[in-house]
Write a protein that holds these residues in place. Sequence first.
Motif, PDB file in Angstrom:
ATOM      1  N   ALA A   1       0.841  -1.201   0.000  1.00 19.47           N
ATOM      2  CA  ALA A   1       0.000   0.000   0.000  1.00 19.47           C
ATOM      3  C   ALA A   1       0.876   1.250   0.000  1.00 19.47           C
ATOM      4  O   ALA A   1       1.976   1.259   0.559  1.00 19.47           O
ATOM      5  CB  ALA A   1      -0.927   0.012   1.210  1.00 19.47           C
ATOM      6  N   LEU A   2       0.367   2.292  -0.621  1.00 19.82           N
ATOM      7  CA  LEU A   2       0.990   3.612  -0.571  1.00 19.82           C
ATOM      8  C   LEU A   2      -0.014   4.575   0.023  1.00 19.82           C
ATOM      9  O   LEU A   2      -1.119   4.732  -0.495  1.00 19.82           O
ATOM     10  CB  LEU A   2       1.400   4.088  -1.973  1.00 19.82           C
ATOM     11  CG  LEU A   2       2.004   5.501  -2.020  1.00 19.82           C
ATOM     12  CD1 LEU A   2       3.358   5.541  -1.325  1.00 19.82           C
ATOM     13  CD2 LEU A   2       2.138   5.991  -3.465  1.00 19.82           C
ATOM     14  N   SER A   3       0.354   5.211   1.135  1.00 14.74           N
ATOM     15  CA  SER A   3      -0.499   6.209   1.779  1.00 14.74           C
ATOM     16  C   SER A   3       0.139   7.577   1.647  1.00 14.74           C
ATOM     17  O   SER A   3       1.367   7.713   1.743  1.00 14.74           O
ATOM     18  CB  SER A   3      -0.710   5.873   3.256  1.00 14.74           C
ATOM     19  OG  SER A   3      -1.443   4.683   3.408  1.00 14.74           O
ATOM     20  N   LEU A   4      -0.679   8.591   1.451  1.00 17.92           N
ATOM     21  CA  LEU A   4      -0.179   9.965   1.308  1.00 17.92           C
ATOM     22  C   LEU A   4      -1.051  10.908   2.120  1.00 17.92           C
ATOM     23  O   LEU A   4      -2.289  10.825   2.075  1.00 17.92           O
ATOM     24  CB  LEU A   4      -0.162  10.389  -0.154  1.00 17.92           C
ATOM     25  CG  LEU A   4       0.472  11.768  -0.432  1.00 17.92           C
ATOM     26  CD1 LEU A   4       1.380  11.711  -1.656  1.00 17.92           C
ATOM     27  CD2 LEU A   4      -0.603  12.827  -0.641  1.00 17.92           C
ATOM     28  N   ARG A   5      -0.391  11.766   2.893  1.00 20.51           N
ATOM     29  CA  ARG A   5      -1.082  12.820   3.651  1.00 20.51           C
ATOM     30  C   ARG A   5      -0.841  14.150   2.947  1.00 20.51           C
ATOM     31  O   ARG A   5       0.302  14.531   2.675  1.00 20.51           O
ATOM     32  CB  ARG A   5      -0.527  12.921   5.067  1.00 20.51           C
ATOM     33  CG  ARG A   5      -0.856  11.746   5.953  1.00 20.51           C
ATOM     34  CD  ARG A   5      -2.150  11.918   6.686  1.00 20.51           C
ATOM     35  NE  ARG A   5      -2.363  10.812   7.621  1.00 20.51           N
ATOM     36  CZ  ARG A   5      -3.444  10.676   8.362  1.00 20.51           C
ATOM     37  NH1 ARG A   5      -4.421  11.576   8.296  1.00 20.51           N
ATOM     38  NH2 ARG A   5      -3.574   9.642   9.175  1.00 20.51           N
TER      39      ARG A   5
ATOM     40  N   LEU B   1      -5.906  11.996   4.321  1.00 18.53           N
ATOM     41  CA  LEU B   1      -5.233  10.748   4.018  1.00 18.53           C
ATOM     42  C   LEU B   1      -5.920  10.032   2.870  1.00 18.53           C
ATOM     43  O   LEU B   1      -7.133   9.826   2.886  1.00 18.53           O
ATOM     44  CB  LEU B   1      -5.238   9.835   5.248  1.00 18.53           C
ATOM     45  CG  LEU B   1      -4.707   8.407   5.038  1.00 18.53           C
ATOM     46  CD1 LEU B   1      -3.229   8.426   4.684  1.00 18.53           C
ATOM     47  CD2 LEU B   1      -4.960   7.561   6.276  1.00 18.53           C
ATOM     48  N   THR B   2      -5.142   9.671   1.846  1.00 21.01           N
ATOM     49  CA  THR B   2      -5.631   8.793   0.784  1.00 21.01           C
ATOM     50  C   THR B   2      -4.610   7.689   0.575  1.00 21.01           C
ATOM     51  O   THR B   2      -3.409   7.874   0.804  1.00 21.01           O
ATOM     52  CB  THR B   2      -5.850   9.545  -0.538  1.00 21.01           C
ATOM     53  OG1 THR B   2      -4.674  10.322  -0.849  1.00 21.01           O
ATOM     54  CG2 THR B   2      -7.055  10.463  -0.447  1.00 21.01           C
ATOM     55  N   SER B   3      -5.093   6.524   0.153  1.00 14.41           N
ATOM     56  CA  SER B   3      -4.215   5.366  -0.012  1.00 14.41           C
ATOM     57  C   SER B   3      -4.582   4.595  -1.268  1.00 14.41           C
ATOM     58  O   SER B   3      -5.744   4.588  -1.700  1.00 14.41           O
ATOM     59  CB  SER B   3      -4.313   4.429   1.197  1.00 14.41           C
ATOM     60  OG  SER B   3      -3.924   5.073   2.392  1.00 14.41           O
ATOM     61  N   VAL B   4      -3.595   3.953  -1.826  1.00 12.83           N
ATOM     62  CA  VAL B   4      -3.793   2.996  -2.903  1.00 12.83           C
ATOM     63  C   VAL B   4      -3.272   1.652  -2.399  1.00 12.83           C
ATOM     64  O   VAL B   4      -2.141   1.576  -1.899  1.00 12.83           O
ATOM     65  CB  VAL B   4      -3.053   3.422  -4.186  1.00 12.83           C
ATOM     66  CG1 VAL B   4      -3.160   2.334  -5.255  1.00 12.83           C
ATOM     67  CG2 VAL B   4      -3.608   4.736  -4.704  1.00 12.83           C
ATOM     68  N   VAL B   5      -4.098   0.608  -2.522  1.00  9.09           N
ATOM     69  CA  VAL B   5      -3.753  -0.702  -1.971  1.00  9.09           C
ATOM     70  C   VAL B   5      -3.759  -1.728  -3.094  1.00  9.09           C
ATOM     71  O   VAL B   5      -4.639  -1.707  -3.972  1.00  9.09           O
ATOM     72  CB  VAL B   5      -4.751  -1.111  -0.864  1.00  9.09           C
ATOM     73  CG1 VAL B   5      -4.348  -2.466  -0.264  1.00  9.09           C
ATOM     74  CG2 VAL B   5      -4.808  -0.045   0.225  1.00  9.09           C
ATOM     75  N   ALA B   6      -2.793  -2.643  -3.073  1.00  8.81           N
ATOM     76  CA  ALA B   6      -2.705  -3.696  -4.079  1.00  8.81           C
ATOM     77  C   ALA B   6      -3.940  -4.602  -4.024  1.00  8.81           C
ATOM     78  O   ALA B   6      -4.607  -4.716  -2.991  1.00  8.81           O
ATOM     79  CB  ALA B   6      -1.440  -4.519  -3.871  1.00  8.81           C
TER      80      ALA B   6
ATOM     81  N   GLY C   1      -4.661   3.504  -8.481  1.00  2.24           N
ATOM     82  CA  GLY C   1      -5.681   4.326  -7.852  1.00  2.24           C
ATOM     83  C   GLY C   1      -5.292   5.783  -7.900  1.00  2.24           C
ATOM     84  O   GLY C   1      -4.282   6.156  -8.501  1.00  2.24           O
ATOM     85  N   LYS C   2      -6.097   6.611  -7.241  1.00  2.00           N
ATOM     86  CA  LYS C   2      -5.893   8.063  -7.287  1.00  2.00           C
ATOM     87  C   LYS C   2      -5.706   8.590  -5.876  1.00  2.00           C
ATOM     88  O   LYS C   2      -6.530   8.342  -4.982  1.00  2.00           O
ATOM     89  CB  LYS C   2      -7.112   8.726  -7.942  1.00  2.00           C
ATOM     90  CG  LYS C   2      -6.899  10.186  -8.328  1.00  2.00           C
ATOM     91  CD  LYS C   2      -6.027  10.295  -9.566  1.00  2.00           C
ATOM     92  CE  LYS C   2      -5.904  11.741 -10.015  1.00  2.00           C
ATOM     93  NZ  LYS C   2      -7.125  12.255 -10.649  1.00  2.00           N
ATOM     94  N   LEU C   3      -4.608   9.291  -5.650  1.00  2.00           N
ATOM     95  CA  LEU C   3      -4.362   9.976  -4.394  1.00  2.00           C
ATOM     96  C   LEU C   3      -4.963  11.377  -4.445  1.00  2.00           C
ATOM     97  O   LEU C   3      -5.354  11.859  -5.515  1.00  2.00           O
ATOM     98  CB  LEU C   3      -2.859  10.063  -4.126  1.00  2.00           C
ATOM     99  CG  LEU C   3      -2.125   8.714  -4.033  1.00  2.00           C
ATOM    100  CD1 LEU C   3      -0.617   8.940  -3.981  1.00  2.00           C
ATOM    101  CD2 LEU C   3      -2.590   7.922  -2.822  1.00  2.00           C
ATOM    102  N   ALA C   4      -5.012  12.040  -3.290  1.00  2.00           N
ATOM    103  CA  ALA C   4      -5.618  13.378  -3.240  1.00  2.00           C
ATOM    104  C   ALA C   4      -4.812  14.408  -4.010  1.00  2.00           C
ATOM    105  O   ALA C   4      -5.322  15.481  -4.343  1.00  2.00           O
ATOM    106  CB  ALA C   4      -5.756  13.831  -1.783  1.00  2.00           C
ATOM    107  N   GLY C   5      -3.579  14.100  -4.328  1.00  2.00           N
ATOM    108  CA  GLY C   5      -2.719  15.033  -5.056  1.00  2.00           C
ATOM    109  C   GLY C   5      -1.277  14.767  -4.700  1.00  2.00           C
ATOM    110  O   GLY C   5      -0.928  13.707  -4.174  1.00  2.00           O
TER     111      GLY C   5
END
Length: 624
Positions: free
Chosen positions: A532-536, A541-546, A579-583
Amino acid sequence: MKTTRLFAAFLAAGTLSAHAERKPNILLIVADDLGYGELGTQGYTKDIPTPNIDSLAANGTRFSNGYVSGPYCSPTRAALLTGRYQQRFGHEFNPGPPAEANAAVGLDVNEKTIGDRLKAAGYATGWFGKSHLGTAPQFHPQKRGFDEFYGFLGGAHSYVNAGNGVNGIFHGTEPVSDPGYLTEAFAREAASFIEKKKDDPWFVYLPFNAVHAPLETLEKYDKKFTAIEDPKRRKFAALLAGLDDSVGTVLNKVRDLKLENDTLVYFISDNGGPTPSTTSGNGPLKGYKAQTSEGGIRVPFIVQWKGKVAAGKTDDRPVIQLDFLPTSLAAAGVPVDPAWKLDGVNLLPYLKDGNTAQPHEALYWRFGQQIAIRKGDWKLVKSAGDGGVAGAGTASTEGAHLYNLAKDIGEKNDLAAQEPEKVKELAAQWNTWNTSLVAPKWTPGGPRRAARLTTAKAEEKDDDNAPEPAASAAGPWKSGDSLTGAQSPDLTGKPFAITAELDGKDQPQGVIVAQGGNAQGYALHVKDGKLALSLRRGRELTSVVATEPLAAGAHKVEAVVAADGGATLKVDGKSVGQGKLAGLLARKPGEGLTVGNDGEAAVGEYTAPHAYNGKVANVTVSAR
């Protein structure tokens, strides 16, 4: 007969005299990450009953302007136990994950604790709960003035698993394999100690880890809050209810032993609530844990001493946790030596003798680049909550905001431009205080590196113990490497890519690499067995998970973030999630990069440090 009556009267008089001269017991209860807005007695939330903690305010005095000297865990505790601003001895930040701690990282052994002071005065002393003040033997509570210890030495801890190694649960120095639900265990052990020491003056330090994440609760509490729709809030409610019941366990023991009138009780939180993480609310206050805004440093603050301290009273004078040590010493009849250079004050004249003055002329904060001073109703502050820079760095008053807290408790109306003379006055006073402090002995981005620098001189003649080279700012990096915020990559507004090599025999779990914290940052980690990749971004918080699990064994993993926030995850060259993160990152995080764990402030929905359970190597992070 007359002689017998006279002898009985003599014995009774002696008993009364001994009772009157008894030193008071002292019970110091600390909640973890409990926001200012929680508790029924605070008056801001009604969804979680807290009758036992509220009873302390009903039977004692609640300070509505109660503070702690640091906006998060370990520094607050270092100051609490010493009665001195923690920045005076370099304990400005958390000491780092337990696996990173060593002889240089912990509460300075030259500082005397409240345990030391009271033990010397004849008190039986017990510590039940969290330490977070160093894991090396010299930092153990039983080396810091406490006869008995039951708890853990690190920062965060599971409520349902005993853990192992340096952050296991210990009774003294012996590991405990099955403590039970941890909140209840600490209360049980504290109550047992009080029972054993009931005939002697005792001091109990009870630093719960509740209500700190993780939100692990018991079914009996979960059932009470089914009406709360938000699942995270529902779990938090159960966690707080467990804390309140456990406080009740200890208070009931004191009551059953008829020691209430002989016991001085304090209740406080170590910092404000980390609301986005756990929902622990700060009521009308601005900001959260790890900020010098009010929401990070103003906390529930209650003092009870039946028959001595006014019951059901609210006092709005600013006080701070530094005051507990000198107040306790005064109650115990222990004179304070000026050579101790305490920063706290004895509150008893204000609590029981009718002193109407202000206990403090001013209160101060320094937390990396964040600062604050409160003097009367005025507060000058530079906080991450005001858009300031978090993390380590040089502190200054330049660009600070000014608020009148009597009129603006939420710090919404910056008066700096309208009140330049007040800004000048407070800035000068803060600067004078700042000159009396020392540099931090370690920083959030690099506890190992700071420790190495501290110990290098002593070790330079011993080749076997020579300090390892610091991690290169250019990488690649491996497990245990860390960089300060200044050294870490600046990905502000940039697409970026992360690569890493994993080698582990077990099902992977934990953080592979992280930079930043719960306001701004990213983390490549394993979530529920999947990459998973999480970004603040501005705390969002948004995440993309396999889409498929990450099997045990060796792998090369990648995460690529495009200019539009689109993210792709790969394992051994195969795409496993999109997936798409918040930016993109809106600014460079103040917290540094860590490999194999997430330092102290979690980026994702896990409890820091959330260490990876295998080895991580050849990590790169690069702008694209």
